[in-house]
Design a protein around this motif. Structure first.
Motif, PDB file in Angstrom:
ATOM      1  N   PHE A  45     210.217 -12.411  33.149  1.00  0.00           N
ATOM      2  CA  PHE A  45     208.816 -12.456  33.606  1.00  0.00           C
ATOM      3  C   PHE A  45     207.918 -12.280  32.392  1.00  0.00           C
ATOM      4  N   ASN A  46     207.025 -13.257  32.204  1.00  0.00           N
ATOM      5  CA  ASN A  46     206.156 -13.266  31.021  1.00  0.00           C
ATOM      6  C   ASN A  46     206.966 -13.186  29.731  1.00  0.00           C
ATOM      7  N   GLY A  49     204.315 -16.116  40.780  1.00  0.00           N
ATOM      8  CA  GLY A  49     203.721 -15.343  39.699  1.00  0.00           C
ATOM      9  C   GLY A  49     203.764 -13.852  39.904  1.00  0.00           C
ATOM     10  N   ASN A  75     205.917 -10.264  39.712  1.00  0.00           N
ATOM     11  CA  ASN A  75     207.058  -9.575  39.121  1.00  0.00           C
ATOM     12  C   ASN A  75     207.804  -8.837  40.239  1.00  0.00           C
TER      13      ASN A  75
END
Length: 410
Positions: A44-45, A78, A80
């Motif tokens: 994530f990211n 989008g 987490n």
């Protein structure tokens, strides 16, 4: 290669932790102690992370795949999944802490130091019986007036109007605590006052002016223990509470000052108030003192003014006076506590200072501001008032006594 239930069951612990992949980033972690834990690996990211999905066999293969699928969906949106898990757990914890029952228990713990143990137990029992089964697990902010009304009407329909009234008041206090602590915005119990039946107050049976001579004649003719008759007479002359009278001790009487000092522990107060309250001072008329002197010959060597005949180290039971009233033929017509109402009514009608009367009755001032500034004992005024009252009683008994005119005596 995808996992199967057989391959999972056959997986044996090794010296080090190892992983069995199922595909799509889902795997089973097998520990040296034999534990089998579901894990989902994701990014994530740009940062790698692992999401715990539960322990096998509590979480089976199909359920683990479903949980992994939910995590993938969150990632596509989008979100987490690990952060969402923490958020969901916190929300669940807050929700559990903000149920009606949780806040009711908090309110009870906060208030119970003002109550006796018996009252605290009665309050909680009433909530456990009538409220918690229906809205105890509901988030307090979600409870609406109509929902609470339906719960209270169950009690009302059973004919328990007093209980229903008290429950509404207790619920209102609980909601107010929730408002003050930011856990709800309104008190749904407040608007229900007009929607519930009002219990009819049953006032203590009190004698009026015209009935007093008949009562005094019946008291004079009553065939009873002398101590019981004297206790009834002293109740009339002092109009104290029957519990205070039954617990009275000789050390509380000052014959020289014509004063009876009732200690806080014998007064009708909450347990917490008894610790800081002042004693109640009762000025004694000449008639009251004469009764006490006669009682000295009966019980002067004992601690209590009215010792129990069967257990001399204990006080007489207040129930004794109730039974005496029944023998006199006044069952349902008069109540010992009603002597206070009789005295208050007649003294007010005679123009005595209402504040002095209330002080003599040891009533608590409900207006807190007034109570803070008006602490006067009105002692001299009350002495004259009590002497007038005793003379009035003697006159109603047929004695050749004329009550002192209070206005001229001032």
């Amino acid at each position: 290669m995808a996992l199967t239930d057989i391959s999972i069951r056959q997986a044996k612990p090794q010296e080090k932790t190892y992983h069995l992949p199922d595909g799509s980033s889902l795997f089973l972690e097998v520990t040296p102690s034999g534990g089998k834990l579901w894990r989902y690996r994701f990014r994530f990211n740009g940062k790698a992370a692992v999401l715990a999905l539960g322990k096998y066999p509590d979480v089976g293969l199909a359920e683990a795949r479903n949980k992994a699928g939910e995590a993938r969906k969150q990632l596509s949106e989008g979100i987490n999944p690990a952060a969402q898990r923490k958020s969901d757990k916190l929300a669940a914890k807050l929700s559990a802490a903000n149920t009606f029952r949780a806040i009711a228990e908090e309110w009870h713990a906060k208030e119970r130091h003002e109550w006796s143990e018996q009252h605290a137990e009665r309050v909680m029992t009433s909530l456990e019986l009538h409220i918690f089964p229906f809205i105890g697990s509901s988030p307090i902010k979600d409870i609406k007036p109509l929902e609470l009304l339906e719960v209270l009407r169950r009690v009302e329909k059973a004919g328990n109007l007093d209980t229903c009234k008290r429950l509404r008041q207790r619920c209102s206090s609980i909601f107010r605590l929730a408002i003050l602590t930011g856990r709800c915005d309104s008190d749904p119990a407040a608007p229900l006052v007009g929607a519930l039946k009002t219990p009819q107050a049953e006032h203590r049976k009190a004698l009026n002016r015209d009935e007093l001579p008949e009562f005094l004649h019946a008291l004079k003719e009553m065939d009873s223990n002398r101590q019981t008759k004297l206790m009834m007479e002293l109740m009339l002359h002092t109009f104290t509470r029957v519990g205070e009278m039954s617990m009275a001790r000789w050390e509380e009487i000052d014959f020289g000052s014509k004063l009876w000092t009732i200690p806080p522990e014998h007064r009708k107060l909450t347990d917490i108030s008894k610790k800081s309250a002042a004693p109640h001072l009762v000025p004694l008329s000449d008639h009251a003192l004469a009764i006490l002197r006669e009682l000295q010959a009966i019980s002067g060597g004992r601690e209590h003014i009215f010792p129990n005949r069967n257990s001399p180290n204990r006080p007489m039971s207040p129930e004794t006076l109730r039974r005496a009233l029944h023998r006199m033929g006044f069952k349902g017509k008069a109540d010992v506590h009603g002597f206070r109402s009789t005295a208050s009514t007649i003294l007010n009608e005679e123009g005595f200072n209402p504040d002095a009367i209330e002080r003599q009755l040891a009533h608590v001032e409900r207006n807190r501001v007034r109570a803070a500034y008006n602490r006067a004992e009105y002692m001299e005024e009350r002495r004259r008032m009590m002497q007038w009252w005793s003379s009035y009683i003697a006159q109603q008994q047929g004695d050749n006594v004329v009550p002192v005119n209070f206005q001229r005596a001032g």
